[in-house]
Design an enzyme around this catalytic site. Structure first.
Site, short mmCIF file in Angstrom:
data_model
loop_
_atom_site.label_atom_id
_atom_site.label_comp_id
_atom_site.label_asym_id
_atom_site.label_seq_id
_atom_site.Cartn_x
_atom_site.Cartn_y
_atom_site.Cartn_z
N TRP A 104 0.83 -1.21 0.00
CA TRP A 104 0.00 0.00 0.00
C TRP A 104 0.86 1.25 0.00
O TRP A 104 0.56 2.23 -0.69
CB TRP A 104 -0.99 -0.01 1.17
CG TRP A 104 -1.89 -1.20 1.12
CD1 TRP A 104 -1.99 -2.20 2.04
CD2 TRP A 104 -2.81 -1.55 0.07
NE1 TRP A 104 -2.91 -3.13 1.63
CE2 TRP A 104 -3.43 -2.76 0.44
CE3 TRP A 104 -3.18 -0.94 -1.14
CZ2 TRP A 104 -4.39 -3.40 -0.36
CZ3 TRP A 104 -4.13 -1.58 -1.94
CH2 TRP A 104 -4.73 -2.78 -1.55
N ASP A 171 -2.08 6.44 6.54
CA ASP A 171 -3.06 5.52 5.98
C ASP A 171 -3.45 4.56 7.12
O ASP A 171 -2.68 3.68 7.47
CB ASP A 171 -2.46 4.77 4.79
CG ASP A 171 -3.41 3.73 4.20
OD1 ASP A 171 -4.50 3.54 4.75
OD2 ASP A 171 -3.05 3.13 3.17
N LYS A 195 -12.27 -2.38 6.19
CA LYS A 195 -11.52 -3.24 7.10
C LYS A 195 -12.06 -3.12 8.53
O LYS A 195 -12.51 -4.10 9.09
CB LYS A 195 -10.02 -2.91 7.07
CG LYS A 195 -9.26 -3.66 5.99
CD LYS A 195 -9.09 -2.87 4.74
CE LYS A 195 -8.35 -3.64 3.65
NZ LYS A 195 -7.68 -2.75 2.72
C1 LIG Z 1 -7.04 -2.18 1.74
C2 LIG Z 1 -6.06 -1.10 1.93
C3 LIG Z 1 -5.94 -0.03 1.00
C4 LIG Z 1 -6.75 0.03 -0.27
O1 LIG Z 1 -8.08 0.29 -0.02
P1 LIG Z 1 -9.16 0.47 -1.18
O2 LIG Z 1 -10.32 1.04 -0.44
O3 LIG Z 1 -9.39 -0.88 -1.77
O4 LIG Z 1 -8.62 1.43 -2.18
C5 LIG Z 1 -5.04 0.97 1.28
N1 LIG Z 1 -4.28 0.93 2.38
C6 LIG Z 1 -4.36 -0.07 3.28
C7 LIG Z 1 -3.49 -0.04 4.50
C8 LIG Z 1 -5.25 -1.11 3.08
O5 LIG Z 1 -5.33 -2.11 3.97
#
Ligand SMILES: *Cc1c(COP(=O)(O)O)cnc(C)c1O
Length: 360
Positions: A104, A171, A195
């Site tokens: 990511w 993030d 998540k």
């Molecule tokens: C799943 C995830 C993403 C991507 O998320 P999307 O909503 O599918 O774009 C980005 N960063 C982390 C840490 C993730 O776990």
């Protein structure tokens, strides 16, 4: 026929609290006693406007955000924030620093490079992203430092914020509301809902307003944070249902005692599972001990020929979603806020029985 509820260890979209699922289900047929489904009402109706406001208030309350922050519910996934953060905060002649702790982060770096000079402050690529790099360099004239709070795929997590006085962009997609966050150190945090916050379809962004309005280039209206701040995340049609279910989940987190209570619940679950991984001769943890994630527990089976049999044993016990990400292999048990202790006990139980059966 009524299916039995499974123990859901998927990484995302992921487990939601039972009570949230019941409320979400009932709103599909009759929302707020309106005689209408939440799926068929105007996003401008007072009932939904209230949902959006509650969602923003809860997001701020659970992160301790002051008035200098705005909570936005956007679309395009966390992946859109890889470019939106840089696009809104960075001029082409300015520098931003990034830490690479996995897939990511790598994607965030690629997108940010479209908007300015991006330097690497640290990376754990040299050891398969098994750890969180602590030494930072190249921070010199950087405007901000971007990091990935929890590395969903590798199972590592920051247990202390990066050591810098720079404003952080975090993030938090896979650990938002799992523990308290020091928002004062941040310019922006963002998290895809699917998540630890709700269903897929919306992304929470908390942005410090005084970081905006400083770039010289044009920003398309929909990609400008100020558009969404000015319109309360209702510039265009928001993902109504995703915001609603996220709001219910945040309300549930608050009812459980908030991120502090979640942190102790999550620590307890993670400790149980790591203890079994460390004690069971059949399994080995993937991430370095000091950087282990309390959300995504990654581990391997020492004899790879037993991999399918272990998945099968899990499946017989009603456990789903523990296969590791295709880029790492092995296993990954995602134990987000909504995972009850009982689910982790079940997995530990299967690991113990499996290990006895296979002569370990
Ligand atoms: C799943 C995830 C993403 C991507 O998320 P999307 O909503 O599918 O774009 C980005 N960063 C982390 C840490 C993730 O776990």
């Amino acid at each position: 026929m009524k299916a039995t509820k499974k123990y859901n260890f998927y990484a995302g979209p992921a487990i939601l609290p039972e009570s949230v699922l019941h409320q979400a289900a009932s709103a599909v047929t009759n929302f707020d006693n309106m005689g209408l489904s939440i799926l068929e009402i105007s996003h401008r109706s007072p009932n939904f406007t209230k949902v959006m406001q509650d969602a923003q208030l809860l997001a701020k309350e659970l992160t301790g955000a002051g008035d200098e922050f705005e909570a936005l519910f956007l679309t395009g996934g966390a992946s859109s924030q890889f470019f939106m953060t840089a696009m809104n905060l960075l001029n082409t002649d300015e520098t931003a620093a990034y830490i690479n702790t996995g897939t990511w982060s790598t994607k965030a770096i690629k997108e940010a490079k479209l908007f300015g000079n991006i330097v690497l402050a640290a990376s754990s690529e040299d050891d398969g992203y098994r750890y969180i790099p602590k030494q930072l360099s190249n921070l010199g004239n950087a405007k901000y430092l971007h990091y990935t709070s929890n590395n969903t795929i590798y199972g590592t997590q920051y247990h202390q914020l990066p050591d810098t006085t720079l404003p952080l962009i975090g993030d938090l997609s896979s650990d938002i509301f799992s523990r308290p966050v020091d928002l004062n150190r941040h310019a922006v945090i963002y998290a895809g809902a699917q998540k630890n916050m709700g269903p897929a379809g919306t992304t929470l962004v908390l942005v410090r307003k005084d970081m905006l309005g400083r770039v010289k280039h044009q920003i398309p209206t929909l990609l400008d944070y100020r558009t969404h701040i000015n319109k309360g995340s209702m510039f265009n049609t928001p993902p109504v249902y995703a915001v609603y279910v996220s709001m219910l989940t945040m309300r549930w987190v608050a009812q459980q005692g908030g991120p502090e209570a979640m942190a102790s619940h999550n620590s307890k679950k993670a400790a149980m599972l790591y203890k079994e991984i460390d004690n069971n001769p059949l399994f080995t943890g993937y991430a370095r001990k000091e950087d282990r994630s309390k959300m995504n527990v990654t581990f391997n089976i020492n004899d790879e020929t037993l991999e399918n049999a272990f998945v099968e044993a899990c499946s017989e016990a009603g456990i789903v979603g523990i296969k590791g990400h295709r880029s790492v292999g092995g296993f990954r048990a995602s134990i987000y806020n909504a995972m009850p202790v009982e689910g982790v006990e079940k997995l530990v139980d299967v690991m113990q029985t499996f290990s006895k059966q296979h002569g370990a």
